[in-house]
Design a protein around this motif. Structure first.
Motif, PDB file in Angstrom:
ATOM      1  N   GLU A 306       0.895  -1.173   0.073  1.00 39.89           N
ATOM      2  CA  GLU A 306      -0.056   0.046   0.103  1.00 39.89           C
ATOM      3  C   GLU A 306       0.944   1.136  -0.054  1.00 39.89           C
ATOM      4  O   GLU A 306       1.944   1.182   0.748  1.00 39.89           O
ATOM      5  N   VAL A 307       0.420   2.161  -0.835  1.00 40.01           N
ATOM      6  CA  VAL A 307       1.184   3.618  -0.681  1.00 40.01           C
ATOM      7  C   VAL A 307       0.469   4.548   0.016  1.00 40.01           C
ATOM      8  O   VAL A 307      -0.801   5.020  -0.533  1.00 40.01           O
ATOM      9  N   LEU A 308       0.841   5.114   0.985  1.00 43.04           N
ATOM     10  CA  LEU A 308       0.057   6.067   1.698  1.00 43.04           C
ATOM     11  C   LEU A 308       0.768   7.410   1.427  1.00 43.04           C
ATOM     12  O   LEU A 308       1.955   7.381   1.403  1.00 43.04           O
ATOM     13  N   VAL A 309       0.177   8.559   1.727  1.00 43.21           N
ATOM     14  CA  VAL A 309       0.706  10.167   1.489  1.00 43.21           C
ATOM     15  C   VAL A 309       0.370  10.683   2.776  1.00 43.21           C
ATOM     16  O   VAL A 309      -0.714  10.614   3.315  1.00 43.21           O
ATOM     17  N   GLN A 310       1.314  11.710   3.362  1.00 41.91           N
ATOM     18  CA  GLN A 310       1.186  12.391   4.346  1.00 41.91           C
ATOM     19  C   GLN A 310       0.295  13.724   3.868  1.00 41.91           C
ATOM     20  O   GLN A 310       0.870  14.441   3.050  1.00 41.91           O
ATOM     21  N   ASN A 311      -0.851  13.875   4.571  1.00 42.22           N
ATOM     22  CA  ASN A 311      -1.760  14.727   4.384  1.00 42.22           C
ATOM     23  C   ASN A 311      -1.085  16.114   5.216  1.00 42.22           C
ATOM     24  O   ASN A 311      -0.578  15.575   6.415  1.00 42.22           O
ATOM     25  N   PRO A 312      -1.452  17.285   4.880  1.00 39.94           N
ATOM     26  CA  PRO A 312      -1.026  18.384   5.671  1.00 39.94           C
ATOM     27  C   PRO A 312      -1.572  18.305   7.200  1.00 39.94           C
ATOM     28  O   PRO A 312      -2.396  17.733   7.435  1.00 39.94           O
ATOM     29  N   GLY A 313      -0.669  18.619   8.174  1.00 36.47           N
ATOM     30  CA  GLY A 313      -0.813  18.564   9.471  1.00 36.47           C
ATOM     31  C   GLY A 313      -0.624  19.911  10.065  1.00 36.47           C
ATOM     32  O   GLY A 313      -1.122  20.943   9.967  1.00 36.47           O
ATOM     33  N   LEU A 314       0.360  19.909  11.179  1.00 32.85           N
ATOM     34  CA  LEU A 314       0.401  21.134  12.336  1.00 32.85           C
ATOM     35  C   LEU A 314       1.209  22.120  11.402  1.00 32.85           C
ATOM     36  O   LEU A 314       0.730  23.395  11.517  1.00 32.85           O
ATOM     37  N   PHE A 315       2.350  21.749  10.952  1.00 30.52           N
ATOM     38  CA  PHE A 315       3.359  22.956  10.902  1.00 30.52           C
ATOM     39  C   PHE A 315       2.994  23.461   9.478  1.00 30.52           C
ATOM     40  O   PHE A 315       3.313  22.937   8.411  1.00 30.52           O
ATOM     41  N   PHE A 316       2.803  24.961   9.418  1.00 27.21           N
ATOM     42  CA  PHE A 316       2.042  25.509   8.169  1.00 27.21           C
ATOM     43  C   PHE A 316       3.144  26.834   8.109  1.00 27.21           C
ATOM     44  O   PHE A 316       2.602  27.919   8.023  1.00 27.21           O
ATOM     45  N   PHE A 317       4.382  26.911   8.392  1.00 29.28           N
ATOM     46  CA  PHE A 317       5.287  28.065   8.893  1.00 29.28           C
ATOM     47  C   PHE A 317       5.525  28.584   7.299  1.00 29.28           C
ATOM     48  O   PHE A 317       6.205  29.873   7.262  1.00 29.28           O
ATOM     49  N   THR A 318       5.208  28.221   6.222  1.00 32.95           N
ATOM     50  CA  THR A 318       5.410  28.573   4.843  1.00 32.95           C
ATOM     51  C   THR A 318       4.040  29.489   4.509  1.00 32.95           C
ATOM     52  O   THR A 318       4.215  30.132   3.506  1.00 32.95           O
ATOM     53  N   LEU A 391      -3.332  24.965  -3.397  1.00 31.59           N
ATOM     54  CA  LEU A 391      -1.925  25.801  -3.329  1.00 31.59           C
ATOM     55  C   LEU A 391      -0.846  25.146  -3.946  1.00 31.59           C
ATOM     56  O   LEU A 391      -0.666  23.985  -3.713  1.00 31.59           O
ATOM     57  N   LEU A 392      -0.019  25.704  -4.456  1.00 32.10           N
ATOM     58  CA  LEU A 392       1.103  25.319  -4.912  1.00 32.10           C
ATOM     59  C   LEU A 392       2.250  25.487  -3.607  1.00 32.10           C
ATOM     60  O   LEU A 392       2.085  26.187  -2.991  1.00 32.10           O
ATOM     61  N   ASP A 393       3.072  24.467  -3.719  1.00 31.92           N
ATOM     62  CA  ASP A 393       3.929  24.359  -2.316  1.00 31.92           C
ATOM     63  C   ASP A 393       5.018  25.459  -2.407  1.00 31.92           C
ATOM     64  O   ASP A 393       5.584  25.953  -3.585  1.00 31.92           O
ATOM     65  N   TYR A 394       5.302  26.090  -1.282  1.00 37.83           N
ATOM     66  CA  TYR A 394       6.345  26.854  -1.022  1.00 37.83           C
ATOM     67  C   TYR A 394       7.657  25.987  -0.224  1.00 37.83           C
ATOM     68  O   TYR A 394       7.489  25.528   0.604  1.00 37.83           O
ATOM     69  N   ASP A 395       8.743  26.203  -0.680  1.00 34.44           N
ATOM     70  CA  ASP A 395       9.860  25.501  -0.171  1.00 34.44           C
ATOM     71  C   ASP A 395      10.144  25.882   1.266  1.00 34.44           C
ATOM     72  O   ASP A 395      10.901  27.186   1.423  1.00 34.44           O
ATOM     73  N   PRO A 396       9.954  24.890   2.232  1.00 27.90           N
ATOM     74  CA  PRO A 396      10.216  25.291   3.639  1.00 27.90           C
ATOM     75  C   PRO A 396      11.844  25.460   3.910  1.00 27.90           C
ATOM     76  O   PRO A 396      11.991  26.543   4.867  1.00 27.90           O
ATOM     77  N   ILE A 397      12.577  25.067   3.089  1.00 27.22           N
ATOM     78  CA  ILE A 397      14.179  25.245   3.201  1.00 27.22           C
ATOM     79  C   ILE A 397      14.332  26.882   3.203  1.00 27.22           C
ATOM     80  O   ILE A 397      15.562  27.515   3.619  1.00 27.22           O
ATOM     81  N   VAL A 398      13.552  27.623   2.400  1.00 25.88           N
ATOM     82  CA  VAL A 398      13.854  29.103   2.146  1.00 25.88           C
ATOM     83  C   VAL A 398      13.344  29.797   3.375  1.00 25.88           C
ATOM     84  O   VAL A 398      14.176  30.744   3.800  1.00 25.88           O
ATOM     85  N   ILE A 399      12.568  29.245   4.278  1.00 21.27           N
ATOM     86  CA  ILE A 399      12.114  29.902   5.397  1.00 21.27           C
ATOM     87  C   ILE A 399      12.948  29.351   6.612  1.00 21.27           C
ATOM     88  O   ILE A 399      13.393  30.181   7.389  1.00 21.27           O
ATOM     89  N   ILE A 400      13.465  28.257   6.586  1.00 20.49           N
ATOM     90  CA  ILE A 400      14.277  27.642   7.450  1.00 20.49           C
ATOM     91  C   ILE A 400      15.465  26.938   6.888  1.00 20.49           C
ATOM     92  O   ILE A 400      15.598  25.850   6.528  1.00 20.49           O
ATOM     93  N   PRO A 401      16.794  27.569   6.630  1.00 20.36           N
ATOM     94  CA  PRO A 401      17.363  27.012   5.949  1.00 20.36           C
ATOM     95  C   PRO A 401      18.267  25.962   6.268  1.00 20.36           C
ATOM     96  O   PRO A 401      18.808  24.966   5.640  1.00 20.36           O
TER      97      PRO A 401
END
Length: 524
Positions: A306-318, A391-401
């Motif tokens: 089975e392939v499961l995928v991670q749905n959005p959760g708590l962290f939305f710092f972007t 929404l298109l994803d925003y790269d979290p590494i830009v926010i937290i290098p």
């Protein structure tokens, strides 16, 4: 249909209940069950992962105590067993809750497995394969006595201070799985747990964190973790035969098979040999709306994995700060966002949804969180004609290098994107699961946030080669949001092409135009 089920919906709880985030210690067995499993009632969740460990989150700067456990174990260090005094009330509560429960014969995993099964849940025991939270703070020594007693087992260098060198501040307290002693130690915890608990499956979380070998030796050592996987599979099968019940093996790994391989994880072999029953396409650095899960779906097509995928959760710092100010958005992913994300994954062909850190929302973000997504996103038919916010994803590494120091587990996100001068352009792709020919759709609004945009800038916007014009703007300092009320027939079900072309720049502003958010609202 895989493993005789139409779909699977997992909630992973990484142990915060024992920290008493909203209750004092000692916690009764009944309270522990209520806090941990009570929220799952009247939801679509059918599988519960309890992650062994000691998770303090806001109770400590390190957020989690790596390789220290809060259950009855003789295979690994237990939180507080070598301490006489604690640094915070949360630290003490975890110790006191665990101690008092075990003293009464209520070992936390045992309690949750029994209560979960009474609720009709499948219950898995999970562990983080190589958690490194202890290495990302300024602590001088690891929290785990096993690590302190065996510094030569660590990738190190242990003396490397945090926040100075790429990678090494993360790996200074991480285990080196090239060493047989480390692998044997980790297997002891697995064997003990499988034998001790009436679990339905075992889960290894390789996304916490994807560093297992000295840098540059991943290919050379790739068979080592595969051999560990074979050993776990064998142990599960052995017990399953004894109790006349199949026990499952789950892993959380990067969504692209070659990316996992680069870290020393031979996911392809795990699938080929039938070692894994569930593969969760995970995100190491938080949450994303749409990761490329097609690779795993295609490779497992003719298997029972089975392939499961991670749905959005708590962290939305972007999320841009102005979305809360201008649009009254909550500080978590909205129901409409979770529906949109899940709908695109169901469209891609996944077998289930996995929730990560969702159990924390009521304690860390919103005490009134209604858990709406828990009640609907596992049913693609139920959400098919409900409002969605893509929404298109925003790269979290830009926010937290520093997130990038571990290396990428998912491709670079499409945003942010910059336009500097006339002639600059950008092409973006957005996946949508709604059928634009459906007459029950009442409205479609396309929204873009462009930082530093002014009335003197001239841009051209197209969707699927059709030129569009915006009819509303929302401004908050440098944030310039523009709304397009679309004819839905401009869109297609699946991936849509979005073009933004720079015709003219305001010469009085010496800064890039930065596209920070691209969104689509589908309203029924």
């Amino acid at each position: 249909m895989k493993n005789n089920r139409e779909r699977r919906f997992v909630l992973c709880n990484d142990g915060e209940s024992l920290s008493g985030p909203a209750d004092d210690a000692p916690m009764t067995k009944e309270k522990f069950i209520e806090v941990t499993l009570g929220p799952l009632k009247n939801t679509q969740i059918d599988t519960f992962y309890w992650q062994l460990g000691t998770d303090v989150f806001h109770g400590s700067p390190t957020l989690r105590y790596s390789d220290v456990y809060s259950h009855d174990t003789s295979a690994a260090p237990m939180w507080g067993e070598d301490m006489e005094i604690f640094n915070s009330s949360t630290d003490w509560r975890i110790y006191e809750n665990t101690r008092s429960l075990i003293e009464q014969g209520n070992d936390p995993p045992k309690v949750l497995i029994e209560a979960g099964k009474d609720m009709g849940l499948e219950v898995f025991i999970s562990t983080r394969f190589n958690d490194v939270h202890d290495g990302i703070t300024d602590t001088k020594v690891p929290y785990s006595s096993k690590k302190r007693d065996n510094p030569d087992w660590l990738l190190g260098p242990t003396s490397n201070p945090s926040k100075i060198e790429r990678l090494k501040s993360f790996t200074r307290f991480a285990y080196n799985f090239a060493l047989p002693e480390v692998r044997e130690y980790k297997m002891e915890l697995v064997y003990e747990s499988i034998e001790k608990y009436d679990l339905d499956g075992w889960d290894w979380d390789f996304c916490r964190f994807p560093r297992f070998f000295p840098e540059g030796t991943e290919e050379k050592n790739i068979d080592l973790i595969t051999e560990m996987m074979r050993m776990v599979r064998s142990k599960l099968d052995e017990k399953g035969k004894r109790i006349n019940r199949k026990l499952a093996l789950s892993v959380r790994v990067p969504p692209i098979i070659d990316t996992s391989k680069n870290y020393g994880l031979d996911v392809k072999t795990w699938i080929d040999e039938g070692l894994v029953d569930i593969v969760v396409a995970g995100v190491t650095h938080g949450n994303m709306h749409r990761v490329p899960v097609e690779d795993l779906i295609e490779y497992t097509k003719n298997t029972q994995t089975e392939v499961l995928v991670q749905n959005p959760g708590l962290f939305f710092f972007t999320r841009p700060y102005s979305s809360e100010i201008l649009f009254n958005e909550p500080n978590v992913f909205t129901d409409e966002m979770c529906r949109a994300s899940a709908a695109t994954y169901w469209q891609a062909g996944i077998d289930g949804i996995y929730l990560w850190n969702n159990h924390l929302i009521e304690w860390a973000a919103n005490a009134n969180y209604n858990r709406g997504p828990w009640k609907e996103v596992a049913d693609p038919n139920k959400i098919s004609k409900l409002n969605k916010h893509y929404l298109l994803d925003y790269d979290p590494i830009v926010i937290i290098p520093r997130m990038g120091e571990l290396g990428r587990t998912v491709p670079k996100a499409p945003l942010p994107a910059k336009l500097d001068k006339a002639g600059d352009s950008i092409n973006l792709k957005m996946d949508i699961a709604d059928d634009p020919t459906d007459d029950s759709i009442k409205s479609v609004v396309f929204r873009i946030l462009i930082n530093n945009l002014t009335s003197l800038d001239v841009l051209e916007y197209k969707i699927n080669e059709t030129k569009i014009e915006y009819n509303k703007k929302h401004i908050n300092y440098n944030h310039y949001w523009i709304d397009f009320e679309l004819d839905r027939r401009v869109l297609v079900k699946g991936f849509n092409s979005i073009d933004i072309n720079t015709i003219k720049r305001n010469k009085m502003v010496n800064n890039s135009l930065t596209i920070e958010s691209v969104e689509l609202f589908v309203n029924y």
